[in-house]
Design an enzyme around this catalytic site. Structure first.
Site, PDB file in Angstrom:
ATOM      1  N   SER A   1      -3.483   1.017  -4.926  1.00 38.94           N
ATOM      2  CA  SER A   1      -3.171  -0.010  -3.929  1.00 38.94           C
ATOM      3  C   SER A   1      -4.242  -0.082  -2.845  1.00 38.94           C
ATOM      4  CB  SER A   1      -1.795   0.238  -3.307  1.00 38.94           C
ATOM      5  OG  SER A   1      -1.702   1.520  -2.734  1.00 38.94           O
TER       6      SER A   1
ATOM      7  N   CYS B   1      10.231   8.099  -8.418  1.00 45.50           N
ATOM      8  CA  CYS B   1       9.897   8.512  -7.052  1.00 45.50           C
ATOM      9  C   CYS B   1      11.001   9.305  -6.372  1.00 45.50           C
ATOM     10  CB  CYS B   1       9.498   7.296  -6.223  1.00 45.50           C
ATOM     11  SG  CYS B   1      10.826   6.086  -5.934  1.00 45.50           S
TER      12      CYS B   1
ATOM     13  N   GLY C   1      -1.138  -2.880  -6.520  1.00 48.90           N
ATOM     14  CA  GLY C   1      -2.066  -2.120  -7.345  1.00 48.90           C
ATOM     15  C   GLY C   1      -1.634  -1.998  -8.783  1.00 48.90           C
TER      16      GLY C   1
ATOM     17  N   CYS D   1      13.062  -1.784  -9.167  1.00 54.19           N
ATOM     18  CA  CYS D   1      12.319  -1.776  -7.904  1.00 54.19           C
ATOM     19  C   CYS D   1      11.404  -2.986  -7.829  1.00 54.19           C
ATOM     20  CB  CYS D   1      11.528  -0.483  -7.776  1.00 54.19           C
ATOM     21  SG  CYS D   1      10.727  -0.282  -6.168  1.00 54.19           S
TER      22      CYS D   1
ATOM     23  N   MET E   1       0.845  -1.192   0.000  1.00 50.63           N
ATOM     24  CA  MET E   1       0.000   0.000   0.000  1.00 50.63           C
ATOM     25  C   MET E   1       0.883   1.245   0.000  1.00 50.63           C
ATOM     26  SD  MET E   1      -2.970  -1.261   2.674  1.00 50.63           S
ATOM     27  CE  MET E   1      -4.062   0.111   2.289  1.00 50.63           C
TER      28      MET E   1
END
Length: 353
Positions: free
Chosen positions: A14, A198, A126, A102, A8
């Protein structure tokens, strides 16, 4: 009752994935992966996906669903396996895809093992993709929502991982996901999707590399295909194959980066035709079915995230795969991924040479 570990991030995808798994009768455990300290990459906490706000959003949804929730600290692994590879690729004149790393090293490796430690049967994320099974072999397919499909960044999954992974959003559109979040009263139902890498939320890769490494990258020469000097570039890390903007060079036709040579610190420029290739090769290939075909086969290939699939003949080799495209591929960038499909099913993927 089966138990699933749900990744999450604090986003709507997610969160809805967790709700859907709960609706399917799973006992859910929510987890947010803390991948880095924002100070490490030089950003304030409010601007990145590892912010306290994201953790609070995920925690809020978990509480609303009545499921256990944890934050796992994976910063050391992320710095080594993702940021370190990102830096090394750019310094070598390649174009990395950190989302693939990742997934390979964190979400479906470290998180997978943590799920086993917690007694979970599988993990759920997700991602927009689909998993099916045929004759005992697990298959990865593109999502129903072509605009959101993420199968390209999931090509590294193994049979063992596919067998213990759930993608509950695979048959939904983004609008349907947001509608579910609204109906369930999730506070992040209209939260903006993250579009940048990110740890480089402003998209300025060169500034990140200089800040993170503490190094400066010297200028060098722009040259044409014959080696003639065209001008001076501002450091290799500021350019990728296929780039047109920011070159500062005026020619008789629009110029693009066609080749980057770290050994000589030179960048070759050319017209659009210089970017076109009818064949390419890839290494470090993962065959999702766990076996390598013995003969060449017809398929569709994608050389960039969300690029249109191109018909091609794929030939397995000792080093990886050789791709002969039916129509020219543009801007084949070393370091990026090529993913091979047959009718929406991911057959294999690897790193472009």
């Amino acid at each position: 009752m089966k138990k699933v570990l749900v990744a999450m991030s604090g986003g709507v995808d997610s969160s809805v994935a967790a709700w859907l798994m709960q609706q399917q009768g799973y006992t859910c455990v929510g987890v947010t992966m803390k991948l880095y300290e924002n100070e490490t990459v030089g950003y304030c906490r409010s601007r990145t996906c590892c912010s306290l706000d994201d953790i609070e959003d995920a925690k809020s949804v978990a509480a609303k669903l009545g499921i256990a929730y944890h934050v796992f600290q994976f910063a050391a692994d992320f710095e080594t396996q993702v940021i370190g590879r990102f830096v090394a690729a750019y310094e070598s004149g390649m174009t990395p895809n950190p989302c693939i790393d990742c997934n390979r090293y964190l979400k479906f490796d470290r998180l997978y093992h943590r799920a086993r430690e917690l007694g979970c049967d599988s993990i759920a994320t997700g991602h927009y993709a689909r998993i099916t099974q045929q004759d005992g072999v697990f298959q990865l397919h593109a999502a129903r929502d072509a605009d959101k499909d993420q199968s390209y960044v999931l090509y590294s999954l193994t049979q063992q991982q596919l067998a213990h992974t759930e993608f509950p959003l695979g048959n939904l559109t983004k609008n349907e996901v947001r509608r579910i979040a609204e109906e369930q009263g999730f506070l992040n139902a209209h939260k903006r999707d993250s579009e940048d890498i990110c740890f480089v939320p402003d998209g300025d890769y060169a500034a990140f590399l200089e800040r993170y490494t503490g190094r400066t990258y010297p200028p060098g020469l722009f040259v044409d295909a014959q080696g003639n000097k065209l001008g001076q570039h501002q450091g290799l890390i500021r350019y990728t194959v296929g780039q047109r903007r920011g070159l500062g060079i005026v020619g008789s036709e629009p110029l693009y980066v066609s080749r980057i040579e770290p050994e000589t610190n030179t960048i070759t420029l050319g017209g659009k035709a210089a970017l076109l290739r009818t064949s390419c090769t890839a290494r470090q290939v993962n065959w999702l079915a766990g076996r390598i075909p013995e003969a060449p086969f017809a398929a569709q290939v994608r050389i960039r995230y969300h690029a249109a699939p191109c018909p091609a003949v794929v030939t397995p080799t000792a080093e990886g795969i050789h791709i002969a495209a039916q129509s020219p591929l543009s801007a084949v960038a070393p370091g990026q991924a090529v993913v091979v499909y047959q009718d929406g099913q991911v057959i294999c993927g690897g790193t472009l040479n």
